[in-house]
Design a protein around this motif. Sequence first.
Motif, mmCIF file in Angstrom:
data_model
loop_
_atom_site.group_PDB
_atom_site.id
_atom_site.type_symbol
_atom_site.label_atom_id
_atom_site.label_comp_id
_atom_site.label_asym_id
_atom_site.label_seq_id
_atom_site.Cartn_x
_atom_site.Cartn_y
_atom_site.Cartn_z
ATOM 1 N N LEU A 107 0.823 -1.207 0.000
ATOM 2 C CA LEU A 107 0.000 0.000 0.000
ATOM 3 C C LEU A 107 0.859 1.260 0.000
ATOM 4 O O LEU A 107 0.639 2.185 -0.778
ATOM 5 N N HIS A 131 -5.409 -8.116 1.246
ATOM 6 C CA HIS A 131 -4.912 -6.742 1.257
ATOM 7 C C HIS A 131 -5.954 -5.821 0.621
ATOM 8 O O HIS A 131 -5.853 -5.462 -0.556
ATOM 9 N N ASP A 145 -4.979 -2.835 -1.490
ATOM 10 C CA ASP A 145 -4.466 -3.093 -2.845
ATOM 11 C C ASP A 145 -5.510 -3.781 -3.718
ATOM 12 O O ASP A 145 -5.204 -4.142 -4.862
ATOM 13 N N ASN A 171 -6.358 -6.718 -3.341
ATOM 14 C CA ASN A 171 -5.801 -8.073 -3.513
ATOM 15 C C ASN A 171 -6.422 -9.026 -2.501
ATOM 16 O O ASN A 171 -6.114 -8.982 -1.323
#
Lengths: 446, 446
Positions: free
Chosen positions: B132, B357, B360, B362
Motif C-alpha cells: 500500500l 490486502h 491493494d 488483492n
Amino acid sequence: MAPYLTEWRDRYQGKAPLILKPGSTDEVAEILQYANEKCIAIVPQGGNTGLVGAQIPDESGNQIVVSLQRMNHVRDVDLASNTMTVDAGLTLATAQQVAESAGKLFPLSLASEGSCQIGGVLATNAGGVAVLTYGNARELALGLEVVLADGRVWHGLKRLRKDNTGYDLKDLFIGSEGTLGIITAAVLRLFPRPMERVTCMAGLNDLAQAPDFFTRVHEASGAMLTAFEVLPRLGLEFVVKHAEKTRDPFPNTHPWYVLFELTSPRVGEEPRQLAETLLAKAIEQEEVADAVIAASLQQSQDLWRLRELMSEVQKFEGGSIKHDVSVPVAKVPEFIARANQLVELMIPGARPVPFGHLGDGNIHYNVSQPVEMDKAVFLSNWEALNAAVHEIVLDLDGSISAEHGIGRMKADLLPHAKGELAVELMRKIKASFDPNGILNPGKVLR
Amino acid sequence: MAPYLTEWRDRYQGKAPLILKPGSTDEVAEILQYANEKCIAIVPQGGNTGLVGAQIPDESGNQIVVSLQRMNHVRDVDLASNTMTVDAGLTLATAQQVAESAGKLFPLSLASEGSCQIGGVLATNAGGVAVLTYGNARELALGLEVVLADGRVWHGLKRLRKDNTGYDLKDLFIGSEGTLGIITAAVLRLFPRPMERVTCMAGLNDLAQAPDFFTRVHEASGAMLTAFEVLPRLGLEFVVKHAEKTRDPFPNTHPWYVLFELTSPRVGEEPRQLAETLLAKAIEQEEVADAVIAASLQQSQDLWRLRELMSEVQKFEGGSIKHDVSVPVAKVPEFIARANQLVELMIPGARPVPFGHLGDGNIHYNVSQPVEMDKAVFLSNWEALNAAVHEIVLDLDGSISAEHGIGRMKADLLPHAKGELAVELMRKIKASFDPNGILNPGKVLR
C-alpha cells in the motif's frame, strides 16, 4: 504546421508532409495500420515540450507527426482505488486539477506542466520536483492503452496495484519515447491531498554537508519530505539580478542552499514544528549556517520561485551549456567538485550553476559562459564539455539522462553510456515490436 | 537433491540430473553459456517458496536446477542514497535485518520471508502486506545484475531514482520468473525506519462499508497507513479454534473485520491519536461497529497473528480451493458477493474465507470444503471453480494473479486472462532474449 515542427528553444527543427490529429484510439489505430503497411515513419507528439528532440520529425520531410492533443478526455475517476483514467492528450496541469477537484493529489509536477501532456509525460517517464516521495511518471501509472506499430491496440488499462500476470509491458512502453507504440490513455495513481505544506530554505557553508543533512531530514520526516533541492550561490544571484520580485531571503551570503518541503494530509502544526526542530538542531550542530521557514503561502511561493527561475534566468548571462545527469546522492558533492575543476580546465572563467533535485541525486549541471567570451565560441564547446562531464558521471555510476530522455540529442551517446549489451537488448525489443521501423525512427536507438 | 525438486506444499514435483550452486556471477555466467551452447534447460531457484511452481523442474529429468543460495553477500549499504546492493541469494529476512542494522527499513514483508531470497522475490515481483505504501518488489529495486541466456552479464546495478536512458530493462526482468535471465544481484531501496507503530482492528457490519472506510483512513493518514487488511468472521473463527494463544479481540461477533497499521518515523503520540480520532468518528457514523487499538507490542503482534495465520489454519477445516486475485478496491465487495454466490451454486455448503490486502484490492479468495464432504471430491472442483471465479475477476477488470505469478500453475490461463496480443508481445521478447529457450521453459509462456 510550424508549431509542430520546431521545439520551443528552437534547438530542433523538422519537416513533415502533414500533421495528423486523431480524435480517438480507433483513429490512431487506423493511422498506424496504414503507415505500417506503407512503411511511413510516424512521430508521436504531445505538448511539444520535450528537451531532447524526440517529438520533432527529421528534415527529410517524409515523417508524419501524429499529435494526440485532441484526445483530452477524463475517462474515469475512482476514489477508492485512488486512480483516474485519462486520454493521452490531457495536459498535466489539467490532470492535476481533475485530481484536486476530486479531493485528491496527482503529484507529478514539472516546469512545463501547463503544456505537456500525459502521453508525452509517460513516453518520456518525466520526473520533476516530487519524485523523492511519489516517484517518476512510471511509478504514477498503473495501466496503459497503447496502439502498436501495426495498428492493433493493447488494452492494458488496469487500475490494480498488484497484477503479476507475465512480463511488465506497461513499463516497457513508459520511457520508450514513442518508439515501441503510441500511448493513447493511462490509469494514473491518486494520493491523499496535502492539507499542510511547509517550505524551508537553509544556507550551507559546504556542499559536502548536504547529503548528511538530507539523510537526517529524510529519516525524521519520511514521506512528509516531498522535495529536497540544492541551489548554488551564483544561481541565486542570477535569479535575484534578473527576475522581478525576487530577493535573497538571508542577511548573509552562503555558498550553497537547500530548499525543502514537508507536507501532511492532516491539518495541524506537525510539519512546521518538525521543520523548526530539525533546523534548530542543524544550526546548533553547524550543519546548516542559517535557515528560513516560510510563514505564509506567499513566502513559500517566493522561495520556490528562486528554484523555479534558476534555469530560465541563465539566458541573461549569455550562453549556457547544460547537462541533465544523476549520480548516487552521496556522490553529488564529489561530482560537482570534479565537474567544476574540469570546466575551469577546459573553459577558464566559465561559471558552473549546478542545481537540482539533491534528494534524487539529479543535478542540472549548467555552465554559464565566461563574462567576456563570445557566446558562439563558448557554445562551440557544448559537445566536448558534455562528453567530459558524462565521463565523470559514468565513473560515479550515474546516468547521462536523469529526466529528459535520449531522443535525438543523446542517441549517439547511448551505447557508451548504457553499454553495448543493453543497447543490443533494446534493439531486439524494437525490432520485434516495430519490424518496419515506422515508430519515431532515429530517436533513442540509431 | 529432494528439497530442490519439490515445493513445500508438495503440489509440484520434478526431476533433475543435478543441482548446481554457483558461488559467483561468473559461475552463473559459465553455466548459462554452456547450457545455451548445448541447449540444456535451466530452472533458476531461490528459497523455493513460490506458490505457482515456477522454481520446480519438470518431470523429464532433463532440466538442471540452478540454486542461487550460496550467493548471499551484502555488497554495499549507502545511507545517503537510501540503497543497499545485495546478492540474489540473500534471504528477505536477512535483507530486512541488514537494513535495520543500518538504521533503515527495507519494507518488503511476506509470510515466507525467512526462506525466500531476493532473487526469487524480484523474479516474481513479490507483494505482501506493505505494498500500500511502499509498493511491490518491483518498486523497491533500483537496479539489477542479470546473467542472460547466453552467459553474458547485464551490469545494471544503478542506485539512481532517476535514469531515463532507454528502455526499462530492469522491470522486464523483474516479474519474468526466470524466463528472460537470472538475477544475480540487486540494488534495493531503503526507507526511514518507523519509530512508532499502531495496530488497529475494527469490526464491520457490512463489507460494502470497507472501501469507504479505507478511503477515509487513507486520506487522513497518507503514507502513515502501511497496511489495510480485511478478514471475514469465519476466518477469525478458524484461527481462534485451531491456533494456540489466539482470541477474538471483540466481545461481540462481526461479519467482517479490517486490520490496519499506522507508522511514523518520529517518536510521539501522533499515530495513536490519529487512530483514536478516526475510529471514534467511524463508530459515531456507524461505519464501524466496534474497534480495538493495540496498547502494546504484544497486543499488536496478537492482532497481526489473526491475519497471518488465516491461510495456514484452513488446512484444519479440510480441503481449501485458493485464488490469488485482485480487483479495483471499490469493487472488492461486489467481487466477494458474486464469488460467494457462485460457490454456493457450484458447491452447496462450501465455506468461502476471502481475506487479504483490501488497500491493494488483492483478495486471497479461499474456499473451505463443506463440513461433511470428502476432501478429494471437493478438491476435484479446483479447476472448474478457479475458472468460474476468474471470469468474475476479469469481468471486474481484475487480475487472476495478483501476487504469486504465473509459473506452471497459470501458464495455460494467461492468453485468456491477459489477452492474445499481450502474450504475443511476451513471446517476441522471450524469443529475442532466449532464442534457444533454455531459461525456465514451460513457465509463464507455454
